[in-house]
Design a protein around this motif. Structure first.
Motif, mmCIF file in Angstrom:
data_model
loop_
_atom_site.group_PDB
_atom_site.id
_atom_site.type_symbol
_atom_site.label_atom_id
_atom_site.label_comp_id
_atom_site.label_asym_id
_atom_site.label_seq_id
_atom_site.Cartn_x
_atom_site.Cartn_y
_atom_site.Cartn_z
ATOM 1 N N SER A 321 -21.898 -28.631 -27.669
ATOM 2 C CA SER A 321 -21.778 -27.611 -28.725
ATOM 3 C C SER A 321 -23.077 -27.470 -29.507
ATOM 4 O O SER A 321 -23.502 -26.359 -29.840
ATOM 5 C CB SER A 321 -20.628 -27.967 -29.674
ATOM 6 O OG SER A 321 -19.393 -27.989 -28.990
ATOM 7 N N TRP A 322 -23.741 -28.606 -29.780
ATOM 8 C CA TRP A 322 -24.990 -28.538 -30.540
ATOM 9 C C TRP A 322 -26.141 -28.024 -29.677
ATOM 10 O O TRP A 322 -27.093 -27.446 -30.199
ATOM 11 C CB TRP A 322 -25.305 -29.876 -31.178
ATOM 12 C CG TRP A 322 -24.395 -30.138 -32.352
ATOM 13 C CD1 TRP A 322 -23.308 -30.946 -32.399
ATOM 14 C CD2 TRP A 322 -24.481 -29.513 -33.638
ATOM 15 N NE1 TRP A 322 -22.706 -30.886 -33.634
ATOM 16 C CE2 TRP A 322 -23.403 -30.015 -34.419
ATOM 17 C CE3 TRP A 322 -25.352 -28.596 -34.216
ATOM 18 C CZ2 TRP A 322 -23.183 -29.628 -35.734
ATOM 19 C CZ3 TRP A 322 -25.136 -28.209 -35.542
ATOM 20 C CH2 TRP A 322 -24.074 -28.710 -36.276
ATOM 21 N N ILE A 325 -25.658 -24.434 -30.251
ATOM 22 C CA ILE A 325 -26.057 -24.022 -31.596
ATOM 23 C C ILE A 325 -27.577 -23.993 -31.727
ATOM 24 O O ILE A 325 -28.131 -23.119 -32.418
ATOM 25 C CB ILE A 325 -25.420 -24.976 -32.632
ATOM 26 C CG1 ILE A 325 -23.904 -24.748 -32.674
ATOM 27 C CG2 ILE A 325 -26.033 -24.778 -34.017
ATOM 28 C CD1 ILE A 325 -23.152 -25.786 -33.472
ATOM 29 N N LYS A 347 -20.587 -23.111 -41.491
ATOM 30 C CA LYS A 347 -20.014 -22.477 -40.308
ATOM 31 C C LYS A 347 -20.562 -23.103 -39.031
ATOM 32 O O LYS A 347 -19.831 -23.296 -38.041
ATOM 33 C CB LYS A 347 -20.296 -20.981 -40.328
ATOM 34 C CG LYS A 347 -19.591 -20.246 -41.458
ATOM 35 C CD LYS A 347 -19.972 -18.772 -41.500
ATOM 36 C CE LYS A 347 -19.262 -18.056 -42.650
ATOM 37 N NZ LYS A 347 -19.660 -16.624 -42.760
ATOM 38 N N ILE A 348 -21.867 -23.428 -39.061
ATOM 39 C CA ILE A 348 -22.481 -24.068 -37.899
ATOM 40 C C ILE A 348 -21.840 -25.435 -37.642
ATOM 41 O O ILE A 348 -21.525 -25.793 -36.501
ATOM 42 C CB ILE A 348 -23.998 -24.219 -38.124
ATOM 43 C CG1 ILE A 348 -24.701 -22.865 -38.003
ATOM 44 C CG2 ILE A 348 -24.596 -25.213 -37.146
ATOM 45 C CD1 ILE A 348 -24.688 -22.279 -36.619
ATOM 46 N N CYS A 349 -21.629 -26.217 -38.697
ATOM 47 C CA CYS A 349 -21.050 -27.554 -38.542
ATOM 48 C C CYS A 349 -19.608 -27.498 -38.052
ATOM 49 O O CYS A 349 -19.182 -28.332 -37.240
ATOM 50 C CB CYS A 349 -21.131 -28.320 -39.864
ATOM 51 S SG CYS A 349 -22.818 -28.839 -40.288
ATOM 52 N N ILE A 350 -18.847 -26.525 -38.538
ATOM 53 C CA ILE A 350 -17.470 -26.363 -38.063
ATOM 54 C C ILE A 350 -17.460 -26.071 -36.561
ATOM 55 O O ILE A 350 -16.672 -26.639 -35.795
ATOM 56 C CB ILE A 350 -16.755 -25.245 -38.846
ATOM 57 C CG1 ILE A 350 -16.512 -25.699 -40.296
ATOM 58 C CG2 ILE A 350 -15.433 -24.873 -38.175
ATOM 59 C CD1 ILE A 350 -15.931 -24.619 -41.176
ATOM 60 N N THR A 351 -18.372 -25.186 -36.151
ATOM 61 C CA THR A 351 -18.466 -24.858 -34.719
ATOM 62 C C THR A 351 -18.840 -26.085 -33.893
ATOM 63 O O THR A 351 -18.253 -26.339 -32.839
ATOM 64 C CB THR A 351 -19.516 -23.753 -34.496
ATOM 65 O OG1 THR A 351 -19.158 -22.596 -35.258
ATOM 66 C CG2 THR A 351 -19.607 -23.382 -33.020
ATOM 67 N N GLY A 352 -19.803 -26.858 -34.391
ATOM 68 C CA GLY A 352 -20.296 -27.987 -33.621
ATOM 69 C C GLY A 352 -19.362 -29.180 -33.554
ATOM 70 O O GLY A 352 -19.352 -29.898 -32.546
ATOM 71 N N TRP A 353 -18.549 -29.391 -34.592
ATOM 72 C CA TRP A 353 -17.731 -30.603 -34.634
ATOM 73 C C TRP A 353 -16.237 -30.353 -34.467
ATOM 74 O O TRP A 353 -15.530 -31.211 -33.930
ATOM 75 C CB TRP A 353 -17.958 -31.342 -35.954
ATOM 76 C CG TRP A 353 -19.355 -31.855 -36.130
ATOM 77 C CD1 TRP A 353 -20.278 -31.430 -37.038
ATOM 78 C CD2 TRP A 353 -20.012 -32.886 -35.371
ATOM 79 N NE1 TRP A 353 -21.456 -32.123 -36.909
ATOM 80 C CE2 TRP A 353 -21.325 -33.029 -35.893
ATOM 81 C CE3 TRP A 353 -19.621 -33.694 -34.322
ATOM 82 C CZ2 TRP A 353 -22.232 -33.952 -35.378
ATOM 83 C CZ3 TRP A 353 -20.528 -34.616 -33.815
ATOM 84 C CH2 TRP A 353 -21.814 -34.737 -34.336
ATOM 85 N N ILE A 355 -14.554 -27.585 -32.882
ATOM 86 C CA ILE A 355 -14.120 -27.061 -31.580
ATOM 87 C C ILE A 355 -13.949 -28.178 -30.547
ATOM 88 O O ILE A 355 -12.927 -28.235 -29.850
ATOM 89 C CB ILE A 355 -15.094 -25.979 -31.080
ATOM 90 C CG1 ILE A 355 -15.000 -24.739 -31.980
ATOM 91 C CG2 ILE A 355 -14.788 -25.600 -29.627
ATOM 92 C CD1 ILE A 355 -15.945 -23.626 -31.601
ATOM 93 N N TYR A 400 -16.597 -25.867 -19.902
ATOM 94 C CA TYR A 400 -17.200 -25.892 -21.238
ATOM 95 C C TYR A 400 -18.718 -25.837 -21.141
ATOM 96 O O TYR A 400 -19.384 -25.046 -21.821
ATOM 97 C CB TYR A 400 -16.758 -27.174 -21.952
ATOM 98 C CG TYR A 400 -16.926 -27.184 -23.453
ATOM 99 C CD1 TYR A 400 -15.841 -26.977 -24.291
ATOM 100 C CD2 TYR A 400 -18.164 -27.428 -24.040
ATOM 101 C CE1 TYR A 400 -15.981 -27.015 -25.677
ATOM 102 C CE2 TYR A 400 -18.320 -27.459 -25.416
ATOM 103 C CZ TYR A 400 -17.219 -27.249 -26.228
ATOM 104 O OH TYR A 400 -17.379 -27.269 -27.601
#
Length: 518
Positions: A321-322, A325, A347-353, A355, A400
């Motif tokens: 995910s990172w 990003i 928002k970036i951290c929510i996406t990275g951790w 999901i 993924y």
């Protein structure tokens, strides 16, 4: 009915305390094939007709049954059962029933546990008995494989029992696999063509013992098959050695980078640096979980193994995910021009951790984490905690990463193209210096976007082993390479929060300096 422990023991061995079944029922022998094996059709008929044998028991609550080479036990069901039924099965016909909680399973090479839930389902569905029969020399359809002990266990309760939350357990102790792969299989006894499948059964191996955990009643056996031998012993040892050194080295330098960030540069860190630090945290956890995975698996603690598998899987998906990003951040700054996004880092951290956590929780809920055995061409093996279902692994992990790879690779190609266009626009004196800097940036982005993972996920054919070595070297040392990249970039370019076209690489604080002269 209290908890029953039913044991077969040899006459030469001291009988455990207790009483034998109330009666013995020798029945007419079943026709066998020329090699002495019982046909699947005859075995199915015997299990389907056990209710008529129960009628022969009269007032007796338990009975030892024999049909030639087939031996077993029948127990009438009662409405009071606190623990289910445990059966210990050695090699003789002498049967002893223990009506206490003495645990003597370790004295017997085989044992079966039928949980209370199975009794409840049977009673609700008008079942009247629990029957366990051993079928020696059962025919099976794979000529390259054999059943362990050359036998099949049939379990019947006079009703359809399925989807158990507490599984039927069949244990085999002190198993000598002789380099073969053990796999718990089941056959429903209904199909004319006998097909042994793994659906509804899980195979767990601990300290030379094999346990089948099955959620239904039918015929069960452990199939011993030759290992696939996809990798040689020498290659496996070399790759393991490289991985151990690389992961350890990467963990050290990732920890140094995180220490530098937290104590020295955290206050003036740009968004690019914060994103990079999140990637470093994910990679550190991935390297650590990979290094300790085999040790946890060898402990034989199933719960600890599940936690280990889920933790490593989460760290891997978070790393992917990172990677995504990092590429997204570079795209937003270089091609869409600086834009103000409210709560951008949150928002970036929510996406990275978050999901990856959703994916892992879903797999935990469906019980997809288990022991995984890796075999070499000489029959040796290594155990780890991971996703045991190959289809789930392919769909989740490769799917993924494929999404991440497509996006990051496109951004990587566009970035390289921009760098080449810039190089043509500068004079020769500046160009020599620019080429060195740009080459460094391109190599950094290649690692930063996780493109090296493609060597593992998308490699097939004659280059498979070579790709394993490339993947292992690049990814084991990835943390070390990215630390060097981060350190040199931080040293060459001062950090500030102003994003410009010459300092917007998400690789490290403003490291893509290829768009302006150095």
């Amino acid at each position: 009915m209290r908890n029953l422990k039913i044991y077969h023991q040899t006459g030469a061995t001291k009988q455990p305390p207790g009483t034998k079944p109330n009666i013995s029922l020798p029945l007419p022998s079943v026709p066998t094939n020329d090699d002495g094996s019982v046909s699947p059709e005859n075995a199915a008929n015997i299990m389907n007709n056990l209710s008529s044998v129960v009628d022969m028991m009269g007032a007796a609550s338990t009975a030892a049954v024999s049909l030639g080479v087939i031996k077993g036990i029948l127990v009438k069901l009662a409405y009071k059962n606190d623990m289910g039924i445990d059966l210990g099965i050695p090699t003789s016909d002498d049967i002893t029933i223990l009506e206490n909680d003495t645990d003597l399973f370790s004295q017997f090479p085989r044992s079966v546990h039928i949980p209370k839930e199975a009794f409840s389902q049977a009673l609700e569905r008008n079942g009247s008995f629990a029957g366990v029969l051993l079928f020696p020399k059962m025919y099976q359809d794979d000529p390259n494989s054999v059943f362990i002990n050359n036998e099949v266990v049939g379990i019947e309760m006079g009703a359809d029992i399925s989807n158990l939350s507490r599984n039927i357990e069949i244990h085999y102790r002190n198993v000598d696999k002789n380099g073969k792969i053990a796999s718990c299989r089941s056959w429903n006894g209904k199909e004319k063509t006998q097909t042994w499948i793994t659906d509804g059964c899980e195979t767990r191996e601990t300290n030379g013992s094999i346990t089948c955990h099955c959620s239904h009643l039918t015929f069960f056996a452990i199939l011993m098959s030759p290992p696939p031998g996809n990798i040689s012993t020498s290659d496996f040892k070399s790759l393991t050695y490289i991985t151990s050194i690389g992961c350890g080295l990467s963990m050290f330098f990732l920890a140094v980078a995180l220490f530098m960030h937290c104590l020295i540069r955290k206050r003036k860190a740009s968004q690019a640096t914060k994103i990079l630090m999140n990637l470093f945290v994910a990679m550190f956890n991935l390297n650590f979980s990979f290094l300790v995975n085999e040790s946890i698996a060898n402990l034989g603690n199933y719960g600890a193994c599940i936690v280990m598998a889920a933790s490593m899987h989460y760290a891997m998906l978070a790393t992917f995910s990172w990677f995504f990003i990092e590429a997204l951040h570079l795209y937003l700054n270089l091609w869409t021009r600086p834009i103000q996004i409210k709560h951008y880092m949150m928002k970036i951290c929510i996406t990275g951790w978050v999901i990856p956590a959703v994916v892992v929780i879903a797999l935990l809920a469906t019980g997809k984490y288990d022991y995984l055995i890796i075999y070499t061409d000489d029959g040796n093996s290594a155990k780890m905690c991971w996703i045991s279902d190959a289809v789930v692994h392919q769909g989740v992990n490769i799917g993924y990463y494929a999404v991440v790879f497509i996006f990051t690779f496109i951004i990587f190609i566009l970035t390289v193209r921009q760098i080449n266009l810039f190089n043509h626009a500068v004079d020769n004196a500046q160009n020599n210096s620019s080429i060195r800097t740009n080459t460094f940036s391109i190599l950094g982005l290649f690692l930063l976007f996780g493109i090296t993972w493609a060597f593992a996920f998308f490699s097939h054919g004659p280059m498979l082993i070579a790709s394993y070595y490339i993947f292992t070297i690049l990814n084991s040392f990835q943390g070390f390479f990215l630390f060097i990249y981060y350190y040199n970039s931080s040293k060459n370019v001062g950090e500030d929060n102003k994003v410009t076209a010459s300092s917007t690489s998400s690789a490290a604080p403003h490291t893509l300096t290829s768009f302006t002269p150095q």
